[in-house]
Design a protein around this motif. Structure first.
Motif, short mmCIF file in Angstrom:
data_model
loop_
_atom_site.label_atom_id
_atom_site.label_comp_id
_atom_site.label_asym_id
_atom_site.label_seq_id
_atom_site.Cartn_x
_atom_site.Cartn_y
_atom_site.Cartn_z
N GLN A 61 -46.91 24.96 -51.85
CA GLN A 61 -45.97 25.00 -52.97
C GLN A 61 -46.67 25.44 -54.25
O GLN A 61 -46.15 26.26 -55.00
CB GLN A 61 -45.33 23.63 -53.20
N LEU A 62 -47.86 24.90 -54.48
CA LEU A 62 -48.60 25.25 -55.69
C LEU A 62 -49.01 26.72 -55.67
O LEU A 62 -48.96 27.40 -56.69
CB LEU A 62 -49.84 24.36 -55.83
N ALA A 63 -49.41 27.23 -54.51
CA ALA A 63 -49.86 28.62 -54.40
C ALA A 63 -48.70 29.61 -54.51
O ALA A 63 -48.87 30.70 -55.07
CB ALA A 63 -50.60 28.84 -53.09
N GLY A 64 -47.54 29.25 -54.01
CA GLY A 64 -46.43 30.19 -53.94
C GLY A 64 -45.31 29.98 -54.92
O GLY A 64 -44.51 30.90 -55.14
N SER A 65 -45.22 28.80 -55.52
CA SER A 65 -44.05 28.51 -56.36
C SER A 65 -44.39 28.06 -57.77
O SER A 65 -43.51 27.62 -58.49
CB SER A 65 -43.20 27.41 -55.70
N ASP A 77 -50.71 22.91 -67.44
CA ASP A 77 -49.36 23.31 -67.82
C ASP A 77 -48.91 24.34 -66.79
O ASP A 77 -49.61 25.33 -66.55
CB ASP A 77 -49.34 23.94 -69.21
N ILE A 78 -47.75 24.10 -66.18
CA ILE A 78 -47.25 24.97 -65.13
C ILE A 78 -45.81 25.37 -65.41
O ILE A 78 -45.10 24.70 -66.16
CB ILE A 78 -47.32 24.29 -63.74
N ARG A 79 -45.41 26.48 -64.81
CA ARG A 79 -44.01 26.89 -64.78
C ARG A 79 -43.61 27.05 -63.34
O ARG A 79 -43.91 28.05 -62.69
CB ARG A 79 -43.78 28.20 -65.54
N PRO A 80 -42.94 26.02 -62.79
CA PRO A 80 -42.48 26.14 -61.40
C PRO A 80 -41.35 27.16 -61.29
O PRO A 80 -40.56 27.33 -62.21
CB PRO A 80 -41.96 24.73 -61.06
N LYS A 81 -41.30 27.84 -60.15
CA LYS A 81 -40.19 28.75 -59.89
C LYS A 81 -38.93 27.92 -59.66
O LYS A 81 -39.00 26.75 -59.26
CB LYS A 81 -40.47 29.58 -58.63
N PRO A 82 -37.76 28.52 -59.88
CA PRO A 82 -36.51 27.80 -59.59
C PRO A 82 -36.50 27.34 -58.13
O PRO A 82 -36.94 28.06 -57.24
CB PRO A 82 -35.42 28.84 -59.84
N GLY A 83 -36.05 26.13 -57.91
CA GLY A 83 -35.98 25.59 -56.56
C GLY A 83 -37.21 24.80 -56.15
O GLY A 83 -37.23 24.21 -55.08
N ALA A 84 -38.24 24.78 -57.00
CA ALA A 84 -39.43 23.99 -56.67
C ALA A 84 -39.08 22.50 -56.72
O ALA A 84 -38.16 22.09 -57.43
CB ALA A 84 -40.56 24.30 -57.64
N ASP A 85 -39.79 21.73 -55.97
CA ASP A 85 -39.56 20.28 -55.90
C ASP A 85 -39.69 19.67 -57.29
O ASP A 85 -40.72 19.81 -57.94
CB ASP A 85 -40.58 19.66 -54.94
N PRO A 86 -38.65 18.97 -57.77
CA PRO A 86 -38.72 18.37 -59.11
C PRO A 86 -39.76 17.26 -59.21
O PRO A 86 -40.17 16.89 -60.31
CB PRO A 86 -37.31 17.84 -59.35
N ARG A 87 -40.22 16.73 -58.09
CA ARG A 87 -41.23 15.67 -58.11
C ARG A 87 -42.65 16.22 -58.09
O ARG A 87 -43.62 15.47 -58.04
CB ARG A 87 -41.04 14.76 -56.89
#
Length: 173
Positions: A61-65, A77-87
């Protein structure tokens, strides 16, 4: 076929597309070994730490999203892609704190950040293929055989000179 085990008392039943809460919530399990990992010096090293500690799903998840916006040991500080696990941020902080013995501050940002590690790997692969296609011999082969494509790039074993029979066989086959 046995019926699935019911959730522990007090936890609501999961939604149709969600794993059971007792599988995903709560603190991470304690490690058997009390040795602490060194503080990762980069976002990539941090992601590799997840893989090394047996967390391939979080590592993937960290590598791809996840786009890394900024990184310093103990603060991400990260910007998760839409649909990434909120937890994800809570899971990251809990695991990293347990593994390094230091508190971690994981924040979600709206800034663009770097491409994901998977995107970076794809860009690096495309650049290798472009450099290979520029080689005079490869360029001529691609010109003489319409529809030919570079499918993979491999290096000879490090202990073998490029002029060896291995290299000649690889180029011919």
């Amino acid at each position: 076929m046995a019926a699935p085990e019911p959730p522990p008392a007090g936890l609501p039943p999961p939604g149709p597309d969600e794993p059971p809460a007792y599988v995903t919530e709560g603190p991470p399990p304690e490690d058997e070994d009390d040795g602490l990992s060194a503080m990762p010096e980069s976002f990539r090293a941090m992601v590799e730490l997840f893989h090394a500690h047996g967390e391939p799903v979080l590592s993937a998840q960290l590598a791809g999203s996840v786009h890394c916006v900024s990184y310093s040991p103990g603060r991400v500080d990260i910007r998760p892609k839409p649909g990434a696990d909120p937890r994800l941020t809570a899971q990251m902080a809990a695991h990293l704190g347990r593994w390094t013995g230091q508190p971690w501050d994981i924040r979600v940002s709206r800034d663009e950040g770097e491409p994901t590690l998977r995107e970076q790997a794809g860009q690096a692969r495309a650049e290798r293929f472009a450099r290979a296609a520029e080689h005079p011999v490869v360029s001529k082969v691609l010109e003489l055989f319409p529809g030919a494509a570079i499918e993979d790039i491999t290096a000879p074993p490090p202990d073998m000179p490029v002029t060896s029979s291995w290299a000649r066989r690889s180029c011919i086959s």
